[in-house]
Design a protein around this motif. Structure first.
Motif, short mmCIF file in Angstrom:
data_model
loop_
_atom_site.label_atom_id
_atom_site.label_comp_id
_atom_site.label_asym_id
_atom_site.label_seq_id
_atom_site.Cartn_x
_atom_site.Cartn_y
_atom_site.Cartn_z
N UNK A 103 0.85 -1.19 0.00
CA UNK A 103 0.00 0.00 0.00
C UNK A 103 0.88 1.25 0.00
N UNK A 104 0.29 2.39 -0.31
CA UNK A 104 1.07 3.61 -0.52
C UNK A 104 1.35 4.44 0.74
N UNK A 105 0.76 4.12 1.88
CA UNK A 105 0.99 4.92 3.08
C UNK A 105 2.48 4.87 3.48
N UNK A 106 2.94 5.89 4.22
CA UNK A 106 4.36 5.91 4.64
C UNK A 106 4.65 4.77 5.60
N UNK A 107 5.90 4.26 5.53
CA UNK A 107 6.27 3.09 6.32
C UNK A 107 7.69 3.21 6.86
N UNK A 108 7.91 2.48 7.93
CA UNK A 108 9.26 2.23 8.42
C UNK A 108 9.58 0.78 8.07
N UNK A 109 10.67 0.57 7.38
CA UNK A 109 11.10 -0.78 7.02
C UNK A 109 11.78 -1.43 8.21
N UNK A 110 11.46 -2.69 8.45
CA UNK A 110 12.00 -3.42 9.60
C UNK A 110 12.65 -4.71 9.10
N UNK A 111 13.89 -4.94 9.52
CA UNK A 111 14.55 -6.18 9.11
C UNK A 111 15.60 -6.59 10.12
N UNK A 112 15.90 -7.90 10.10
CA UNK A 112 16.92 -8.46 11.00
C UNK A 112 18.01 -9.19 10.23
N UNK A 113 17.81 -9.44 8.94
CA UNK A 113 18.80 -10.17 8.15
C UNK A 113 19.04 -9.42 6.84
N UNK A 114 20.16 -9.73 6.22
CA UNK A 114 20.48 -9.15 4.92
C UNK A 114 19.41 -9.54 3.89
N UNK A 115 18.93 -10.77 3.98
CA UNK A 115 17.91 -11.24 3.03
C UNK A 115 16.61 -10.44 3.17
N UNK A 116 16.20 -10.18 4.41
CA UNK A 116 14.99 -9.37 4.63
C UNK A 116 15.20 -7.95 4.11
N UNK A 117 16.40 -7.42 4.29
CA UNK A 117 16.73 -6.08 3.79
C UNK A 117 16.57 -6.02 2.28
N UNK A 118 17.09 -7.03 1.61
CA UNK A 118 17.00 -7.06 0.15
C UNK A 118 15.56 -7.14 -0.33
N UNK A 119 14.73 -7.92 0.36
CA UNK A 119 13.32 -8.04 -0.01
C UNK A 119 12.58 -6.71 0.13
N UNK A 120 13.01 -5.87 1.05
CA UNK A 120 12.34 -4.59 1.27
C UNK A 120 12.56 -3.61 0.12
N UNK A 121 13.54 -3.87 -0.71
CA UNK A 121 13.81 -2.95 -1.83
C UNK A 121 12.60 -2.80 -2.74
#
Length: 167
Positions: A103-121
């Motif tokens: 969805x388009x609302x503003x967000x804070x990205x949350x991750x604990x692993x490099x893989x999760x970080x990459x998925x957030x892109x």
């Protein structure tokens, strides 16, 4: 009108824990908070054996449970809309949304692993900041970065962001 802020991340990234801690902090600051969680896979279940569960299981379209300290509403609805629910709680100060990462609302990205970080892109365009317990990793979307345990810092950021927003 309530300020809507999402928390985007994948399973086990720390979203629920972060939101729970932020609710405590923001309540301490005097705000009224709603939390909405996206159950994309339909796993949510009423408590086994509870009267409200019996009513849901027998086919009631809406079950409302009134308690001395709150109301729980279960309503069957095809493709419920986030916007409709946000409007229903517009009288609060903040609505924290877990999930609904597309969805388009503003967000804070949350991750604990490099893989999760990459998925957030894939949702980087709607991210305002990131929260992680990993060491700082370069530009990291060129956004403000917070440690998952920096609840005060994240709360300060949220207040400042919405103070500076033009509606």
């Amino acid at each position: 009108m309530a300020h809507c802020l999402g928390f985007a991340g994948f399973s086990n990234s720390g979203k629920t824990t972060l939101i729970a801690k932020l609710v405590v902090e923001m309540k301490h600051r005097g705000y009224r908070i709603a939390v909405m969680k996206h159950d994309a896979h339909g796993h949510y279940k009423e408590a086994q054996g509870a009267d409200s569960t019996v009513f849901v299981e027998t086919g009631a379209d809406v079950v409302v449970t009134l308690s001395p300290n709150g109301v729980h509403i279960y309503e069957k609805k095809e493709t419920p809309s986030l916007e409709e629910q946000l409007a229903a709680y517009a009288h609060l100060d903040y609505i924290f949304v877990e999930g609904f990462k597309r969805e388009k609302h503003p967000k804070i990205g949350v991750y604990r692993t490099i893989e999760q970080r990459e998925l957030l892109k894939g949702v980087a365009a709607s991210l305002l900041a990131v929260a992680t317990d990993l060491s700082i990793l370069g530009d990291d979307f060129a956004l403000p970065q917070f440690n998952l345990d920096d609840i005060r810092g994240i709360a300060d950021f949220i207040e400042q962001y919405f103070m500076n927003c033009q509606f």
